[in-house]
Design an enzyme around this catalytic site. Sequence first.
Site, PDB file in Angstrom:
ATOM      1  N   CYS A 177      28.910  27.651  22.609  1.00 18.38           N
ATOM      2  CA  CYS A 177      27.782  26.876  22.095  1.00 18.38           C
ATOM      3  C   CYS A 177      26.549  27.756  21.900  1.00 18.38           C
ATOM      4  O   CYS A 177      25.834  27.619  20.905  1.00 18.38           O
ATOM      5  CB  CYS A 177      27.474  25.701  23.012  1.00 18.38           C
ATOM      6  N   CYS A 190      27.749  27.752  28.441  1.00 15.45           N
ATOM      7  CA  CYS A 190      28.746  27.650  27.378  1.00 15.45           C
ATOM      8  C   CYS A 190      28.479  28.717  26.322  1.00 15.45           C
ATOM      9  O   CYS A 190      27.630  28.540  25.442  1.00 15.45           O
ATOM     10  CB  CYS A 190      28.745  26.262  26.742  1.00 15.45           C
TER      11      CYS A 190
END
Length: 173
Positions: free
Chosen positions: A135, A132
């Site tokens: 993130c 991700c």
Amino acid sequence: MTSLKEFADTLPDYAKDLRLNVSSLLNDQILGDNRKYGLLLACAHGTGYRPLVAAVEAEVEGKIDSAYANAARAAAAIMAMNNVYYRFVHLASNPVYGTLPAKLRMNVIGAPGIDKADFELFSLAVSAQNGCGMCIDSHERILTQHNVGSEVIQAAARVAAVLKAVATVHATL
């Protein structure tokens, strides 16, 4: 219980580099014990591979306190959710999803029970495992604000990479 080194020693010869990398992680001097063992635990849980989780749980027993162990587990749990959601937000062509509230409980991020920077480091490592980018960027930004250096952040990514590879190879045996 098997230690992480003993677990890694069960890997086949074609994965010798992984065995050597596990030894390097265990001997790491950059991170300090709380970060090192917390990262190992968060990343083991992040793989979702039970035999590796058991080996790392045995490895960290008595080396970090329960607050760090629980925070590492919590980082893996919350990133299992957040990495899917925020990867969706990032990858969806429709930008409206980025403007909507997530409506997901994430209280542990605000109150992890350990040093905020350490929890962010655990979260970054699991986010790296889960791919991700949104993130990773968010956690890296917070770590930079807490004066965590690039060598420490890179070391966390190395833990994530090695444990993901160990889980992947061992699962095929």
